[in-house]
Design a protein around this motif. Structure first.
Motif, PDB file in Angstrom:
ATOM      1  N   ALA A 119      23.967  10.776  -6.829  1.00 48.27           N
ATOM      2  CA  ALA A 119      22.717  10.051  -7.034  1.00 48.27           C
ATOM      3  C   ALA A 119      22.796   9.274  -8.400  1.00 48.27           C
ATOM      4  N   LEU A 120      22.167   8.261  -8.248  1.00 48.85           N
ATOM      5  CA  LEU A 120      21.758   7.512  -9.314  1.00 48.85           C
ATOM      6  C   LEU A 120      20.475   7.373  -9.880  1.00 48.85           C
ATOM      7  N   SER A 121      20.101   7.491 -10.895  1.00 49.63           N
ATOM      8  CA  SER A 121      18.577   7.423 -11.493  1.00 49.63           C
ATOM      9  C   SER A 121      18.471   6.871 -12.899  1.00 49.63           C
ATOM     10  N   LEU A 122      17.316   6.452 -12.952  1.00 50.85           N
ATOM     11  CA  LEU A 122      17.069   5.425 -14.369  1.00 50.85           C
ATOM     12  C   LEU A 122      15.638   6.255 -14.748  1.00 50.85           C
ATOM     13  N   THR A 123      15.593   6.631 -15.954  1.00 48.77           N
ATOM     14  CA  THR A 123      14.393   6.828 -16.602  1.00 48.77           C
ATOM     15  C   THR A 123      13.924   6.166 -17.964  1.00 48.77           C
ATOM     16  N   TYR A 124      12.668   6.200 -18.088  1.00 50.93           N
ATOM     17  CA  TYR A 124      12.494   5.509 -19.513  1.00 50.93           C
ATOM     18  C   TYR A 124      11.081   6.372 -20.205  1.00 50.93           C
ATOM     19  N   GLU A 127       8.825   7.680 -25.997  1.00 53.21           N
ATOM     20  CA  GLU A 127       8.642   8.659 -26.997  1.00 53.21           C
ATOM     21  C   GLU A 127       9.895   9.090 -27.418  1.00 53.21           C
ATOM     22  N   ARG A 128      11.071   8.794 -26.634  1.00 54.91           N
ATOM     23  CA  ARG A 128      12.382   9.063 -27.132  1.00 54.91           C
ATOM     24  C   ARG A 128      12.803   7.756 -28.180  1.00 54.91           C
ATOM     25  N   LYS A 129      13.841   8.144 -28.957  1.00 50.67           N
ATOM     26  CA  LYS A 129      14.528   7.113 -29.537  1.00 50.67           C
ATOM     27  C   LYS A 129      15.486   6.514 -28.627  1.00 50.67           C
ATOM     28  N   THR A 130      16.100   7.139 -27.910  1.00 52.53           N
ATOM     29  CA  THR A 130      17.084   6.839 -26.860  1.00 52.53           C
ATOM     30  C   THR A 130      16.207   6.612 -25.459  1.00 52.53           C
ATOM     31  N   ALA A 131      15.455   5.699 -25.366  1.00 50.88           N
ATOM     32  CA  ALA A 131      14.285   5.421 -24.437  1.00 50.88           C
ATOM     33  C   ALA A 131      14.594   5.454 -22.971  1.00 50.88           C
ATOM     34  N   TYR A 132      15.791   4.850 -22.822  1.00 52.00           N
ATOM     35  CA  TYR A 132      16.541   4.717 -21.525  1.00 52.00           C
ATOM     36  C   TYR A 132      17.243   5.685 -21.294  1.00 52.00           C
ATOM     37  N   GLU A 133      17.435   6.352 -19.994  1.00 53.42           N
ATOM     38  CA  GLU A 133      18.284   7.271 -19.469  1.00 53.42           C
ATOM     39  C   GLU A 133      18.787   7.150 -18.173  1.00 53.42           C
ATOM     40  N   ILE A 134      20.161   6.620 -18.352  1.00 53.88           N
ATOM     41  CA  ILE A 134      20.654   6.552 -16.700  1.00 53.88           C
ATOM     42  C   ILE A 134      21.533   8.033 -16.301  1.00 53.88           C
ATOM     43  N   ILE A 135      21.431   8.393 -15.364  1.00 54.58           N
ATOM     44  CA  ILE A 135      21.758   9.684 -14.964  1.00 54.58           C
ATOM     45  C   ILE A 135      22.785   9.514 -13.548  1.00 54.58           C
ATOM     46  N   VAL A 136      24.141   9.813 -13.569  1.00 59.36           N
ATOM     47  CA  VAL A 136      24.903   9.737 -12.201  1.00 59.36           C
ATOM     48  C   VAL A 136      25.255  11.384 -11.899  1.00 59.36           C
ATOM     49  N   ALA A 181      29.232   1.280 -28.526  1.00 56.19           N
ATOM     50  CA  ALA A 181      28.880   0.085 -29.285  1.00 56.19           C
ATOM     51  C   ALA A 181      27.514  -0.394 -29.190  1.00 56.19           C
ATOM     52  N   HIS A 182      26.647   0.165 -28.103  1.00 59.21           N
ATOM     53  CA  HIS A 182      25.339   0.066 -28.120  1.00 59.21           C
ATOM     54  C   HIS A 182      24.394   1.035 -28.759  1.00 59.21           C
ATOM     55  N   HIS A 183      25.153   1.865 -29.876  1.00 58.45           N
ATOM     56  CA  HIS A 183      24.360   2.944 -30.322  1.00 58.45           C
ATOM     57  C   HIS A 183      23.706   3.905 -29.539  1.00 58.45           C
ATOM     58  N   GLY A 184      24.515   4.070 -28.203  1.00 62.06           N
ATOM     59  CA  GLY A 184      23.770   5.020 -27.562  1.00 62.06           C
ATOM     60  C   GLY A 184      24.611   6.378 -27.540  1.00 62.06           C
ATOM     61  N   LYS A 185      24.377   7.144 -26.080  1.00 63.73           N
ATOM     62  CA  LYS A 185      25.246   8.235 -26.058  1.00 63.73           C
ATOM     63  C   LYS A 185      25.608   8.610 -24.682  1.00 63.73           C
ATOM     64  N   ILE A 186      26.776   9.309 -24.387  1.00 62.17           N
ATOM     65  CA  ILE A 186      27.069   9.545 -22.979  1.00 62.17           C
ATOM     66  C   ILE A 186      27.499  11.063 -23.088  1.00 62.17           C
ATOM     67  N   THR A 187      26.908  11.993 -22.238  1.00 61.83           N
ATOM     68  CA  THR A 187      27.392  13.281 -22.205  1.00 61.83           C
ATOM     69  C   THR A 187      27.516  13.659 -20.677  1.00 61.83           C
ATOM     70  N   VAL A 188      28.519  14.933 -20.614  1.00 64.51           N
ATOM     71  CA  VAL A 188      28.464  15.295 -19.078  1.00 64.51           C
ATOM     72  C   VAL A 188      28.113  16.725 -19.177  1.00 64.51           C
ATOM     73  N   HIS A 189      27.403  17.110 -17.976  1.00 64.95           N
ATOM     74  CA  HIS A 189      26.765  18.541 -17.897  1.00 64.95           C
ATOM     75  C   HIS A 189      27.189  18.811 -16.274  1.00 64.95           C
ATOM     76  N   ASN A 190      26.935  20.218 -16.062  1.00 64.32           N
ATOM     77  CA  ASN A 190      26.956  20.853 -14.675  1.00 64.32           C
ATOM     78  C   ASN A 190      25.783  20.303 -13.959  1.00 64.32           C
ATOM     79  N   VAL A 200      23.699   8.696 -19.675  1.00 62.92           N
ATOM     80  CA  VAL A 200      23.852   7.688 -20.551  1.00 62.92           C
ATOM     81  C   VAL A 200      22.537   7.479 -21.273  1.00 62.92           C
ATOM     82  N   GLN A 201      22.452   7.382 -22.532  1.00 63.77           N
ATOM     83  CA  GLN A 201      21.222   7.080 -23.158  1.00 63.77           C
ATOM     84  C   GLN A 201      21.272   5.849 -24.093  1.00 63.77           C
ATOM     85  N   LEU A 202      20.199   4.895 -23.908  1.00 62.64           N
ATOM     86  CA  LEU A 202      20.271   3.775 -24.661  1.00 62.64           C
ATOM     87  C   LEU A 202      18.988   3.684 -25.285  1.00 62.64           C
ATOM     88  N   PRO A 203      19.210   3.187 -26.676  1.00 62.68           N
ATOM     89  CA  PRO A 203      17.976   2.842 -27.652  1.00 62.68           C
ATOM     90  C   PRO A 203      17.074   1.863 -26.896  1.00 62.68           C
TER      91      PRO A 203
END
Length: 204
Positions: A119-124, A127-136, A181-190, A200-203
């Motif tokens: 599944a691929l999803s995008l949220t915005y 209120e968040r500093k990292t406004a965009y969230e891409i989830i795979v 390099a985009h001043h974002g974050k990438i994390t992995v979870h169960n 993936v979180q992007l400002p």
């Protein structure tokens, strides 16, 4: 090289098989060299990120359309979830973000068995500093807690079941460098359904 040497004494039918192997290995080596050059540029602070106003929903749609045929071929279900309202454009390097999407989807497809889901999803959120969230997310073999700490290290490949897919252990480290390099974050979870979730979180 072994296949090229064998071609000298092979029948026409055998040569076809050897040529296929040569092409496949050539593609693998080309990928490895390009990945290593990307990381070398990052180390030398010459990592090119050309920011422009980009539509992340379009990038996600393009990635979905690129991987959907492969998922069908592997009998996987690929889904895409996007916000219903138009999103503000994201100041980013669209080619680099597309590269990250490709890396994450390729990993998900590689490590999810037949009949599984990707599944691929995008949220915005304003209120968040990292406004965009891409989830795979996937329903694949998953990643242990110990391996999660190393998964973004170069040349690291997790347990043996994750090391037989022709991966060199560079994709996730490249994705990490791009997002950093985009001043974002990438994390992995169960994934609650088994498997892994990369966020993936992007400002703004």
């Amino acid at each position: 090289l072994a296949s090229s040497e064998c071609c000298a004494h092979a029948t026409a039918e055998e040569q076809t098989g050897f040529f296929h192997t040569i092409r496949k290995e050539g593609i693998r080596m080309n990928t490895l060299i390009n990945d290593m050059l990307t990381l070398a540029h990052s180390d030398a602070n010459r990592f090119l990120v050309e920011r422009k106003n980009a539509e992340l929903d379009t990038l996600c749609t393009n990635a979905y359309e690129a991987f959907e045929p492969l998922c069908r071929q592997k009998h996987l279900t690929l889904s895409l979830t996007l916000p219903e309202v138009p999103l503000p454009r994201c100041l980013c390097d669209p080619e680099r973000i597309a590269q990250v999407l490709s890396i994450l989807l390729h990993n998900a497809v590689s490590y999810t068995p037949e009949g599984g889901q990707v599944a691929l999803s995008l949220t915005y959120s304003q209120e968040r500093k990292t406004a965009y969230e891409i989830i795979v997310s996937d329903t694949g073999i998953g990643i242990s807690d110990a391996e999660k700490k190393q998964i973004f290290n170069r040349f690291y490949r997790a347990e043996k079941s994750r090391s037989t897919k022709g991966h060199f252990g560079l994709g996730l480290s490249i994705a990490y460098d791009i997002i950093t390099a985009h001043h974002g974050k990438i994390t992995v979870h169960n994934n609650v359904n088994g498997g892994s979730v990369f966020i993936v979180q992007l400002p703004r």
